[in-house]
Scaffold this motif. Structure first.
Motif, PDB file in Angstrom:
ATOM      1  N   SER A   1      -2.546   4.832   0.367  1.00 42.50           N
ATOM      2  CA  SER A   1      -3.965   4.029   0.499  1.00 42.50           C
ATOM      3  C   SER A   1      -4.171   3.531  -0.726  1.00 42.50           C
ATOM      4  O   SER A   1      -5.644   3.097  -1.265  1.00 42.50           O
ATOM      5  N   THR A   2      -3.571   2.992  -1.689  1.00 38.39           N
ATOM      6  CA  THR A   2      -3.469   2.385  -2.899  1.00 38.39           C
ATOM      7  C   THR A   2      -2.608   1.202  -3.132  1.00 38.39           C
ATOM      8  O   THR A   2      -1.460   1.241  -2.648  1.00 38.39           O
ATOM      9  N   TRP A   3      -3.134   0.153  -3.586  1.00 38.24           N
ATOM     10  CA  TRP A   3      -2.301  -0.957  -3.816  1.00 38.24           C
ATOM     11  C   TRP A   3      -1.505  -0.837  -5.056  1.00 38.24           C
ATOM     12  O   TRP A   3      -2.027  -0.318  -5.900  1.00 38.24           O
TER      13      TRP A   3
ATOM     14  N   ASP B   1      -0.475  -4.733   3.867  1.00 41.76           N
ATOM     15  CA  ASP B   1      -0.216  -3.378   3.641  1.00 41.76           C
ATOM     16  C   ASP B   1       1.140  -2.979   3.309  1.00 41.76           C
ATOM     17  O   ASP B   1       1.452  -2.270   2.459  1.00 41.76           O
TER      18      ASP B   1
ATOM     19  N   ASP C   1      -7.853  -7.029  -1.662  1.00 39.33           N
ATOM     20  CA  ASP C   1      -8.306  -7.096  -0.155  1.00 39.33           C
ATOM     21  C   ASP C   1      -8.750  -8.617   0.172  1.00 39.33           C
ATOM     22  O   ASP C   1      -8.352  -8.897   1.233  1.00 39.33           O
ATOM     23  N   ILE C   2      -9.294  -9.050  -0.556  1.00 43.68           N
ATOM     24  CA  ILE C   2      -9.858 -10.567  -0.322  1.00 43.68           C
ATOM     25  C   ILE C   2      -8.697 -11.516  -0.051  1.00 43.68           C
ATOM     26  O   ILE C   2      -8.488 -12.332   0.642  1.00 43.68           O
TER      27      ILE C   2
ATOM     28  N   GLN D   1      -6.531 -10.955   2.928  1.00 40.40           N
ATOM     29  CA  GLN D   1      -7.145 -10.891   4.531  1.00 40.40           C
ATOM     30  C   GLN D   1      -6.755 -11.667   5.563  1.00 40.40           C
ATOM     31  O   GLN D   1      -6.787 -11.134   6.624  1.00 40.40           O
TER      32      GLN D   1
ATOM     33  N   PRO E   1      -8.235  -3.637  -6.653  1.00 40.22           N
ATOM     34  CA  PRO E   1      -7.984  -3.343  -5.045  1.00 40.22           C
ATOM     35  C   PRO E   1      -8.614  -4.070  -4.215  1.00 40.22           C
ATOM     36  O   PRO E   1      -8.391  -5.020  -3.064  1.00 40.22           O
ATOM     37  N   GLN E   2     -10.078  -4.264  -4.562  1.00 43.89           N
ATOM     38  CA  GLN E   2     -11.106  -5.023  -3.720  1.00 43.89           C
ATOM     39  C   GLN E   2     -10.608  -6.622  -3.790  1.00 43.89           C
ATOM     40  O   GLN E   2     -10.872  -7.500  -2.823  1.00 43.89           O
TER      41      GLN E   2
ATOM     42  N   GLN F   1       0.788  -1.367  -0.123  1.00 35.51           N
ATOM     43  CA  GLN F   1      -0.041   0.005   0.009  1.00 35.51           C
ATOM     44  C   GLN F   1       0.886   1.332   0.115  1.00 35.51           C
ATOM     45  O   GLN F   1       1.691   1.344   0.893  1.00 35.51           O
TER      46      GLN F   1
END
Length: 114
Positions: free
Chosen positions: A15-17, A50, A40-41, A44, A36-37, A12
């Motif tokens: 705030s961006t991958w 990050d 996130d999965i 997790q 990015p979503q 990260q």
């Protein structure tokens, strides 16, 4: 494609991958538009992902892959992919062609801790 398995190390930044890959001339290359979503999965269960994690990917299935992304369509020089199991879509920019000679029909990926 020179390698069947490839690896990058996303993290990260503001705030961006993003990821860096000096071999292909990419610095702070961002993931956008649904990817990015998906990341996130994938991360997790990885503590402090990050700060950085290993992302293995290939156009071919490999043992332990977490996600199969299936090509949907081309747009703006990049490609939309669908992660059917999670009912998600994301766009991969033309930087994809730093790793693949042509648009792969599938991309298999797995996130691992560093």
């Amino acid at each position: 494609m020179s390698n069947a398995m490839m690896v990058i190390f996303p993290y990260q930044h503001q705030s961006t991958w993003v990821f860096d890959d000096d071999r292909v001339g990419l610095i702070h290359e961002p993931f956008v538009s649904g990817i990015p979503q998906m990341i996130d999965i994938l991360v997790q269960d990885i503590p402090n992902a990050d700060k950085g994690f290993k992302l293995l990917f290939s156009g071919n299935p490999f043992p332990g892959y977490q996600a199969e992304l299936v090509f949907v369509k081309q747009e703006y020089g990049g490609n939309w992919y669908r992660w059917q199991d999670k009912n998600m879509e994301g766009w991969l920019c033309p930087a994809l062609f730093k790793y693949f000679n042509q648009t792969p029909n599938q991309i298999y990926c797995k996130a691992e801790k560093l």
